[in-house]
Design a protein around this motif. Structure first.
Motif, PDB file in Angstrom:
ATOM      1  N   UNK A 292       0.828  -1.212   0.000  1.00 20.20           N
ATOM      2  CA  UNK A 292       0.000   0.000   0.000  1.00 20.20           C
ATOM      3  C   UNK A 292       0.860   1.258   0.000  1.00 20.20           C
ATOM      4  N   UNK A 293       2.013   1.194   0.628  1.00 20.11           N
ATOM      5  CA  UNK A 293       2.913   2.340   0.699  1.00 20.11           C
ATOM      6  C   UNK A 293       4.327   1.855   0.985  1.00 20.11           C
ATOM      7  N   UNK A 294       5.292   2.675   0.613  1.00 23.44           N
ATOM      8  CA  UNK A 294       6.690   2.427   0.950  1.00 23.44           C
ATOM      9  C   UNK A 294       7.272   3.703   1.541  1.00 23.44           C
ATOM     10  N   UNK A 295       8.120   3.528   2.546  1.00 25.81           N
ATOM     11  CA  UNK A 295       8.814   4.662   3.141  1.00 25.81           C
ATOM     12  C   UNK A 295      10.183   4.865   2.488  1.00 25.81           C
ATOM     13  N   UNK A 296      10.579   6.123   2.373  1.00 21.30           N
ATOM     14  CA  UNK A 296      11.905   6.443   1.859  1.00 21.30           C
ATOM     15  C   UNK A 296      12.970   5.758   2.700  1.00 21.30           C
ATOM     16  N   UNK A 297      14.025   5.301   2.046  1.00 20.58           N
ATOM     17  CA  UNK A 297      15.124   4.654   2.768  1.00 20.58           C
ATOM     18  C   UNK A 297      16.369   5.536   2.848  1.00 20.58           C
TER      19      UNK A 297
ATOM     20  N   UNK B 170       4.340   8.677  -8.190  1.00 25.04           N
ATOM     21  CA  UNK B 170       4.489   7.435  -8.951  1.00 25.04           C
ATOM     22  C   UNK B 170       5.953   7.018  -9.079  1.00 25.04           C
ATOM     23  N   UNK B 171       6.832   7.967  -9.392  1.00 28.60           N
ATOM     24  CA  UNK B 171       8.233   7.569  -9.570  1.00 28.60           C
ATOM     25  C   UNK B 171       8.859   7.211  -8.226  1.00 28.60           C
ATOM     26  N   UNK B 172       8.466   7.915  -7.162  1.00 28.08           N
ATOM     27  CA  UNK B 172       8.985   7.550  -5.847  1.00 28.08           C
ATOM     28  C   UNK B 172       8.503   6.159  -5.461  1.00 28.08           C
ATOM     29  N   UNK B 173       7.212   5.895  -5.675  1.00 25.65           N
ATOM     30  CA  UNK B 173       6.680   4.575  -5.346  1.00 25.65           C
ATOM     31  C   UNK B 173       7.359   3.495  -6.185  1.00 25.65           C
ATOM     32  N   UNK B 174       7.484   3.714  -7.482  1.00 25.56           N
ATOM     33  CA  UNK B 174       8.118   2.715  -8.343  1.00 25.56           C
ATOM     34  C   UNK B 174       9.579   2.497  -7.980  1.00 25.56           C
ATOM     35  N   UNK B 175      10.274   3.576  -7.599  1.00 26.87           N
ATOM     36  CA  UNK B 175      11.655   3.437  -7.135  1.00 26.87           C
ATOM     37  C   UNK B 175      11.728   2.513  -5.922  1.00 26.87           C
ATOM     38  N   UNK B 176      10.896   2.768  -4.935  1.00 24.92           N
ATOM     39  CA  UNK B 176      10.952   1.972  -3.706  1.00 24.92           C
ATOM     40  C   UNK B 176      10.440   0.556  -3.934  1.00 24.92           C
ATOM     41  N   UNK B 177       9.487   0.386  -4.832  1.00 24.16           N
ATOM     42  CA  UNK B 177       9.034  -0.952  -5.232  1.00 24.16           C
ATOM     43  C   UNK B 177      10.181  -1.723  -5.883  1.00 24.16           C
TER      44      UNK B 177
ATOM     45  N   UNK C 109      13.384  -1.219  -5.540  1.00 26.03           N
ATOM     46  CA  UNK C 109      14.380  -1.522  -4.514  1.00 26.03           C
ATOM     47  C   UNK C 109      13.938  -2.753  -3.717  1.00 26.03           C
ATOM     48  N   UNK C 110      12.673  -2.795  -3.377  1.00 26.12           N
ATOM     49  CA  UNK C 110      12.144  -3.904  -2.581  1.00 26.12           C
ATOM     50  C   UNK C 110      12.173  -5.224  -3.353  1.00 26.12           C
ATOM     51  N   UNK C 111      11.932  -5.173  -4.655  1.00 26.23           N
ATOM     52  CA  UNK C 111      11.787  -6.391  -5.444  1.00 26.23           C
ATOM     53  C   UNK C 111      13.028  -6.770  -6.262  1.00 26.23           C
ATOM     54  N   UNK C 112      13.841  -5.776  -6.651  1.00 28.25           N
ATOM     55  CA  UNK C 112      14.935  -6.090  -7.571  1.00 28.25           C
ATOM     56  C   UNK C 112      16.307  -5.616  -7.119  1.00 28.25           C
ATOM     57  N   UNK C 113      16.350  -4.531  -6.367  1.00 32.11           N
ATOM     58  CA  UNK C 113      17.643  -3.905  -6.073  1.00 32.11           C
ATOM     59  C   UNK C 113      17.833  -3.714  -4.567  1.00 32.11           C
ATOM     60  N   UNK C 114      17.869  -4.771  -3.801  1.00 28.59           N
ATOM     61  CA  UNK C 114      18.031  -4.639  -2.349  1.00 28.59           C
ATOM     62  C   UNK C 114      19.374  -3.977  -2.006  1.00 28.59           C
ATOM     63  N   UNK C 115      19.352  -3.165  -1.001  1.00 25.67           N
ATOM     64  CA  UNK C 115      20.580  -2.480  -0.585  1.00 25.67           C
ATOM     65  C   UNK C 115      20.694  -1.075  -1.125  1.00 25.67           C
TER      66      UNK C 115
ATOM     67  N   UNK D 202      19.527   2.705  -1.579  1.00 22.85           N
ATOM     68  CA  UNK D 202      18.734   3.677  -0.824  1.00 22.85           C
ATOM     69  C   UNK D 202      17.931   4.523  -1.807  1.00 22.85           C
ATOM     70  N   UNK D 203      16.697   4.851  -1.440  1.00 18.71           N
ATOM     71  CA  UNK D 203      15.861   5.617  -2.349  1.00 18.71           C
ATOM     72  C   UNK D 203      15.052   6.689  -1.667  1.00 18.71           C
TER      73      UNK D 203
END
Length: 227
Positions: free
Chosen positions: A109-114, A144-151, A153-159, A161-162
């Motif tokens: 539903x949401x992602x927080x900035x890392x 949208x771009x912030x959400x997609x960035x954090x998505x 990171x969560x799914x493809x690019x762990x580690x 920061x976004x």
């Protein structure tokens, strides 16, 4: 070497310029030893996500900071959260005007900035510029771009920061707008962005030690109108 990818949008909504990428272009090629990669992204829901994903795949950055325009705000505002919702009062640059549509069917539903949001705000303020936490990035392409960035990171690019920073209009944009509409010179915006990136890079170097809170009573929040 630490690499930071910084994106900014092209003009939208009838504007001739977008202070987001115009200020990003003014950043140096290195900040506190980190390599700075600058990227213009389209103000379009689908294409911005695709361009961003390709750039992360290509550059393999340690951090990604996206920058967008928030007309009406008078300070740099570092976003804390992005939501899984696309809803537009105007079409994006591809003519897409979604209503009540999720950005990612399989996303949270949401992602927080890392990135270290509050350390970045302190860094901007330490350079004599106004900055606040924002708790809404809206529901247009900035969110949208912030959400997609954090998505991603969560799914493809762990580690990685976004995060995301909203910036005010530049002065030329407020000509003809209502009296009192705030603006900020591009060079000043760029100075604030550089300070924010410096804080983010130092936090990476410190292993996250620099992400502590703003002092109690400091009016850091309550910014963020929907747009």
């Amino acid at each position: 070497m630490t690499t930071v990818l910084i994106t900014g949008f092209d003009p939208f909504g009838g504007e001739k310029v977008n202070p987001a990428f115009e200020s990003v272009k003014l950043l140096p090629s290195a900040i506190v030893g980190a390599r700075i990669v600058k990227l213009e992204v389209p103000t379009a829901y689908a294409r911005s996500a695709a361009v961003l994903e390709e750039a992360i795949e290509r550059e393999r950055p340690d951090a990604v900071i996206c920058v967008g325009q928030a007309g009406g705000r008078s300070a740099l505002t570092v976003e804390r959260v992005a939501i899984n919702l696309a809803e537009a009062s105007i079409p994006d640059n591809d003519g897409d005007q979604p209503v009540d549509r999720p950005l990612r069917e399989d996303g949270d539903a949401a992602y927080f900035a890392s990135v270290p949001v509050k350390a970045m705000i302190r860094g901007i303020r330490d350079h004599g510029l106004p900055a606040f936490v924002s708790y809404t990035a809206g529901t247009f392409v900035c969110n949208a771009i912030m959400y997609n960035l954090l998505y991603l990171i969560d799914h493809r690019f762990p580690g990685v920061k976004g995060g995301f920073i909203h910036v005010p209009y530049e002065p030329g944009q407020v000509v003809g707008k209502p009296n009192g509409t705030p603006s900020m010179p591009l060079a000043t915006i760029a100075k604030g962005l550089e300070a924010a990136v410096e804080a983010a890079v130092k936090d990476i170097s410190d292993g996250g030690a620099g992400s502590g809170g703003i002092k109690s009573g400091d009016p850091a929040g309550a910014m963020g109108e929907i747009h």
